[in-house]
Design an enzyme around this catalytic site. Sequence first.
Site, PDB file in Angstrom:
ATOM      1  N   CYS A  77      14.271   9.637   7.048  1.00 49.38           N
ATOM      2  CA  CYS A  77      14.001   9.270   8.451  1.00 49.38           C
ATOM      3  C   CYS A  77      15.236   9.331   9.330  1.00 49.38           C
ATOM      4  O   CYS A  77      15.148   9.670  10.506  1.00 49.38           O
ATOM      5  CB  CYS A  77      13.374   7.881   8.512  1.00 49.38           C
ATOM      6  N   GLY A  93       2.243   4.705  13.234  1.00 43.75           N
ATOM      7  CA  GLY A  93       2.830   3.407  13.585  1.00 43.75           C
ATOM      8  C   GLY A  93       2.181   2.806  14.823  1.00 43.75           C
ATOM      9  O   GLY A  93       1.914   1.604  14.877  1.00 43.75           O
ATOM     10  N   GLU A 106      10.255  15.811  15.595  1.00 42.71           N
ATOM     11  CA  GLU A 106      10.771  15.462  14.268  1.00 42.71           C
ATOM     12  C   GLU A 106      10.236  16.463  13.251  1.00 42.71           C
ATOM     13  O   GLU A 106       9.028  16.653  13.133  1.00 42.71           O
ATOM     14  CB  GLU A 106      10.324  14.047  13.877  1.00 42.71           C
ATOM     15  N   GLU A 161       8.885   0.619  11.314  1.00 40.61           N
ATOM     16  CA  GLU A 161      10.054   1.479  11.080  1.00 40.61           C
ATOM     17  C   GLU A 161       9.552   2.906  11.117  1.00 40.61           C
ATOM     18  O   GLU A 161       8.911   3.368  10.161  1.00 40.61           O
ATOM     19  CB  GLU A 161      10.682   1.177   9.712  1.00 40.61           C
ATOM     20  N   LYS A 219       0.885  -1.181   0.000  1.00 39.58           N
ATOM     21  CA  LYS A 219       0.000   0.000   0.000  1.00 39.58           C
ATOM     22  C   LYS A 219       0.915   1.222   0.000  1.00 39.58           C
ATOM     23  O   LYS A 219       1.454   1.617   1.021  1.00 39.58           O
ATOM     24  CB  LYS A 219      -0.888  -0.015   1.255  1.00 39.58           C
ATOM     25  N   GLY A 254       6.662   4.547   8.511  1.00 37.17           N
ATOM     26  CA  GLY A 254       5.956   5.826   8.506  1.00 37.17           C
ATOM     27  C   GLY A 254       6.150   6.551   9.813  1.00 37.17           C
ATOM     28  O   GLY A 254       7.132   6.323  10.534  1.00 37.17           O
ATOM     29  N   SER A 255       5.195   7.400  10.134  1.00 37.18           N
ATOM     30  CA  SER A 255       5.353   8.277  11.294  1.00 37.18           C
ATOM     31  C   SER A 255       5.045   7.527  12.590  1.00 37.18           C
ATOM     32  O   SER A 255       4.393   6.478  12.589  1.00 37.18           O
ATOM     33  CB  SER A 255       4.422   9.472  11.154  1.00 37.18           C
TER      34      SER A 255
HETATM   35  P1  NDP Z   1       2.554   8.351   7.658  1.00 36.87           P
HETATM   36  O1  NDP Z   1       2.623   7.587   8.913  1.00 36.87           O
HETATM   37  O2  NDP Z   1       1.617   9.464   7.554  1.00 36.87           O
HETATM   38  O3  NDP Z   1       2.218   7.376   6.427  1.00 36.87           O
HETATM   39  C1  NDP Z   1       2.925   6.188   6.172  1.00 36.87           C
HETATM   40  C2  NDP Z   1       2.006   5.243   5.422  1.00 36.87           C
HETATM   41  O4  NDP Z   1       0.903   4.906   6.259  1.00 36.87           O
HETATM   42  C3  NDP Z   1       1.397   5.843   4.154  1.00 36.87           C
HETATM   43  O5  NDP Z   1       1.201   4.826   3.199  1.00 36.87           O
HETATM   44  C4  NDP Z   1       0.069   6.344   4.665  1.00 36.87           C
HETATM   45  O6  NDP Z   1      -0.899   6.493   3.655  1.00 36.87           O
HETATM   46  C5  NDP Z   1      -0.311   5.236   5.614  1.00 36.87           C
HETATM   47  N1  NDP Z   1      -1.289   5.632   6.624  1.00 36.87           N
HETATM   48  C6  NDP Z   1      -1.792   6.861   6.889  1.00 36.87           C
HETATM   49  N2  NDP Z   1      -2.697   6.788   7.906  1.00 36.87           N
HETATM   50  C7  NDP Z   1      -2.762   5.494   8.272  1.00 36.87           C
HETATM   51  C8  NDP Z   1      -3.496   4.789   9.247  1.00 36.87           C
HETATM   52  N3  NDP Z   1      -4.346   5.401  10.070  1.00 36.87           N
HETATM   53  N4  NDP Z   1      -3.321   3.462   9.356  1.00 36.87           N
HETATM   54  C9  NDP Z   1      -2.450   2.804   8.554  1.00 36.87           C
HETATM   55  N5  NDP Z   1      -1.709   3.428   7.609  1.00 36.87           N
HETATM   56  C10 NDP Z   1      -1.857   4.749   7.463  1.00 36.87           C
HETATM   57  O7  NDP Z   1       4.049   8.797   7.385  1.00 36.87           O
HETATM   58  P2  NDP Z   1       4.569   9.689   6.193  1.00 36.87           P
HETATM   59  O8  NDP Z   1       4.129   9.098   4.891  1.00 36.87           O
HETATM   60  O9  NDP Z   1       4.229  11.083   6.467  1.00 36.87           O
HETATM   61  O10 NDP Z   1       6.137   9.438   6.296  1.00 36.87           O
HETATM   62  C11 NDP Z   1       6.935  10.193   7.107  1.00 36.87           C
HETATM   63  C12 NDP Z   1       7.300   9.454   8.367  1.00 36.87           C
HETATM   64  O11 NDP Z   1       7.865   8.194   8.066  1.00 36.87           O
HETATM   65  C13 NDP Z   1       8.346  10.193   9.147  1.00 36.87           C
HETATM   66  O12 NDP Z   1       8.016  10.192  10.523  1.00 36.87           O
HETATM   67  C14 NDP Z   1       9.606   9.386   8.905  1.00 36.87           C
HETATM   68  O13 NDP Z   1      10.559   9.522   9.919  1.00 36.87           O
HETATM   69  C15 NDP Z   1       9.066   8.006   8.806  1.00 36.87           C
HETATM   70  N6  NDP Z   1       9.982   7.135   8.063  1.00 36.87           N
HETATM   71  C16 NDP Z   1      10.664   6.168   8.745  1.00 36.87           C
HETATM   72  C17 NDP Z   1      11.608   5.370   8.088  1.00 36.87           C
HETATM   73  C18 NDP Z   1      12.344   4.287   8.812  1.00 36.87           C
HETATM   74  O14 NDP Z   1      12.894   3.399   8.135  1.00 36.87           O
HETATM   75  N7  NDP Z   1      12.392   4.275  10.130  1.00 36.87           N
HETATM   76  C19 NDP Z   1      11.907   5.570   6.667  1.00 36.87           C
HETATM   77  C20 NDP Z   1      11.112   6.605   6.046  1.00 36.87           C
HETATM   78  C21 NDP Z   1      10.190   7.352   6.734  1.00 36.87           C
HETATM   79  P3  NDP Z   1      -1.166   7.948   3.009  1.00 36.87           P
HETATM   80  O15 NDP Z   1       0.168   8.562   2.759  1.00 36.87           O
HETATM   81  O16 NDP Z   1      -1.897   7.623   1.778  1.00 36.87           O
HETATM   82  O17 NDP Z   1      -1.947   8.716   4.030  1.00 36.87           O
END
Ligand code: NDP
Length: 495
Positions: free
Chosen positions: A303, A251, A399, A269, A194, A246-247
């Site tokens: 990240c 998470g 962050e 992650e 996704k 993601g965030s």
């Molecule tokens: P988000 O958490 O907003 O989104 C990550 C993914 O989750 C996207 O596909 C998003 O979809 C989806 N998502 C959104 N809402 C939900 C939900 N309620 N339940 C399940 N999935 C959901 O993060 P960002 O895309 O804004 O990415 C930035 C963050 O990711 C930063 O905090 C960064 O540090 C972290 N990150 C961590 C990494 C690591 O390896 N530790 C690497 C890269 C980034 P949609 O975008 O369509 O809303």
Amino acid sequence: MSEIALLSQVREYLAAQHGSFIHGRYQLPETGGTVAVVNPATAQPIAHVRHADDATIAAAVASSASAFRGAWADTSPYQRGVVLNRLADLMEAHSEELAQLETLCSGKSIHLSRAFEVGQSAVFLRYFAGWATKIRGETITPSFPSTAGERYTAFTRHEPVGVVAGIVPWNFSVMIGIWKIAAALTTGCTVIIKPSESTPLTLLRVAELAIEAGLPPGVLNVVNGDGACAQALIADPGVAKVSFTGSVPTGRSVGQAAMAANLTRVTLELGGKNAAALLRDVDVDLAVAGLVQTGYVHQGQVCAAPERVYVHRSRVDEVLTKVGAALRTITIGSPLDESVQFGPLATAGQFEKMCGFFELARQQGEIVHGGEILDRPGYFVQPTAVLAKRADDRLLHEETFGPLIGFLPYGDEDELPGLINDSALGLAASVWTNDLSRAMRLIPQIEAGTVWVNMHTFLDPAVPFGGMKGSGVGREFGSAFIDDYTELKSVMIRF
Ligand code: NDP
């Protein structure tokens, strides 16, 4: 300064209708809403994607489950590796097309898209391909007493968990997607990706290339949609594992949803507030070059990027002067211009968030360079460095996930573990010194999943990566991923 010409296949791809990719073909969900994909360099829509509805998600899980039990289960480890290697070859053969697509969706410089989204993805695919034939258990001699001359032996097997849901952010949507795809496929799992709704196109094209590489239909599916789509996927009882990047807040909710669904396994992650510590003897030129490169690459939307830098008081003026000078030379502009180093932020939301941090920087700190938005269409801001006033400033704790580094002087190196660990997060950190002995004493005291010395943000497929504390659960890469994608089965035999 001029933009590269878009390939005709990229223009045609953008003009096509998009949805999900299930069981080897594109699907347009019947009831899902249509969402525009926006080019952050212009703030204009460039394509439209139909989001997956519940029926599409159910079809994706059913397809992946049948491929897991059928075609992929019957594929030998060697053959799995061959297919992953072929996918790497095909991604490289289509490098320019994939890179242009990703730059248009994410605002990432075309150099980065070529080198990381395609080039590094191929490196990761080939590394994981090698693991397919090397996943093995152990033999054990049990200590049961033999009462009638019988003997016992035991062995363990790593068996693939089944259908994996990979949820991917927008910042390196292809490469992070490939981390999940490659880990799942090499262990014998099938996978549904996704992508972020901001960057939904390139992985669709990769899924198509995977079929060309020989991957049976259903082994890799892509469902496009927003957070609700991800939650529906997690809730499906057919999903055996969720791998999320993601965030931190999302998470946490992913972890809770996975537990509630079926005690579904989960790796997380998440974000970081990564510290860099410059010791008194630091090589300032080396440190400034390294921090500027890794702190502002992809507009700081990485990240592991350094976001807070602790500098020995005796070196702080020199460091800030050189950081300011380096930032002044960075060329800002269209990410499709090969002479440009710094493009737009990826989304309108990121842009708004950075404007808020710039305001905070003006209130709480002293701006060394930047802190302004650019007067042009798209989501452009300046690379920014701020001298913070106090260790508890919000700038040193939240962050930003953008192009802002906060600097803070310290007086005694004994303060460093306390400063570095004063964070709810623990993804990565770096130590900059010519004294390896000091670095070696500091490393065990740092609460971070990765510590770099005289470097920052170097990810290698052979080196495990993941976060401590609020930065996540589990590790990717190395051999560490195997336990997360397989069940360990014990077999005991009496003979
Ligand atoms: P988000 O958490 O907003 O989104 C990550 C993914 O989750 C996207 O596909 C998003 O979809 C989806 N998502 C959104 N809402 C939900 C939900 N309620 N339940 C399940 N999935 C959901 O993060 P960002 O895309 O804004 O990415 C930035 C963050 O990711 C930063 O905090 C960064 O540090 C972290 N990150 C961590 C990494 C690591 O390896 N530790 C690497 C890269 C980034 P949609 O975008 O369509 O809303």
